[in-house]
Design a protein around this motif. Structure first.
Motif, short mmCIF file in Angstrom:
data_model
loop_
_atom_site.label_atom_id
_atom_site.label_comp_id
_atom_site.label_asym_id
_atom_site.label_seq_id
_atom_site.Cartn_x
_atom_site.Cartn_y
_atom_site.Cartn_z
N GLU A 191 -5.48 5.91 5.50
CA GLU A 191 -5.87 5.60 6.87
C GLU A 191 -6.27 4.12 6.91
OE1 GLU A 191 -9.04 6.83 10.37
OE2 GLU A 191 -8.96 8.07 8.57
N SER B 108 -8.18 3.09 16.11
CA SER B 108 -7.09 3.64 15.29
C SER B 108 -6.96 5.14 15.52
CB SER B 108 -7.32 3.35 13.81
OG SER B 108 -8.36 4.14 13.27
N GLN C 13 -1.32 2.32 15.09
CA GLN C 13 -1.58 1.03 14.42
C GLN C 13 -0.31 0.21 14.38
OE1 GLN C 13 -4.56 0.26 13.60
NE2 GLN C 13 -4.53 -1.26 12.03
N GLN D 144 0.11 2.28 4.82
CA GLN D 144 -0.23 2.95 6.08
C GLN D 144 0.19 4.42 6.05
OE1 GLN D 144 1.70 0.08 8.69
NE2 GLN D 144 -0.29 -0.52 9.50
N ILE E 58 -7.23 1.09 8.73
CA ILE E 58 -7.78 0.83 10.07
C ILE E 58 -7.57 -0.60 10.52
CG2 ILE E 58 -9.44 2.73 9.94
CD1 ILE E 58 -11.63 0.53 9.53
N SER E 59 -7.35 -1.52 9.55
CA SER E 59 -7.09 -2.91 9.93
C SER E 59 -6.46 -3.64 8.76
CB SER E 59 -8.37 -3.63 10.37
OG SER E 59 -9.26 -3.80 9.28
#
Length: 156
Positions: A108, A149, A154, A104, A110-111
């Motif tokens: 980037e 995001s 996050q 992280q 995002i999930s």
């Protein structure tokens, strides 16, 4: 049956607009498919506004959509256009759970999700992050995660 009854009630006065909230929540796959057909048929002559967190509902039923976060429209458009905008920019990698924070910070992310007991991260980047990643075909869920995001931190 409750959802069908509610739609039938709503259609008695021949409305120009029908608003449904989470219409397929709790339905088994067969009943969900029947309900999709019913809503599609209604949508031929009536504007149907759908509020849902179920991405399959949006991709199956909607010609136009909006991603809303914290009461603000973050993105709007045709579902296929929203997916296509991410094409070539999403990458996945299976990682050890304890490395999530490190990834992280570096990318980037995002999930993330578990699949068969393994953590898989999805990264947004215009070029392949490193050889351990593979290309991911974008979905509406990816677009949702990407937009959110950008507006909220996050969770780890």
């Amino acid at each position: 049956m409750k959802q069908r009854f509610g739609i039938a009630q709503a259609l008695l006065g021949e409305p120009r607009i029908v608003i449904v909230d989470e219409p397929t929540a709790g339905l088994d796959p067969l009943e969900r498919n029947r309900f999709y057909n019913l809503l599609s048929e209604i949508g031929e002559n009536t504007i149907v506004i759908l509020s849902t967190h179920i991405v399959e509902d949006v991709s199956t039923l909607c010609n136009d959509m909006a991603i809303i976060g914290n009461g603000t429209v973050l993105q709007a458009g045709k579902p296929t256009d929203i997916e296509t905008a991410l094409d070539g920019c999403l990458w996945e990698k299976q990682i050890d759970k304890h490395l999530l924070g490190q990834y992280q910070q570096q990318f980037e992310v995002i999930s993330n999700r578990f699949h068969a007991g393994k953590l898989i991260i999805t990264v947004y980047q215009e070029t392949m992050p490193d050889p351990g990643f593979w290309r991911k075909i974008p979905t509406l869920e990816d677009a949702y995660f990407k937009r959110l995001s950008q507006t909220t931190p996050q969770p780890v």
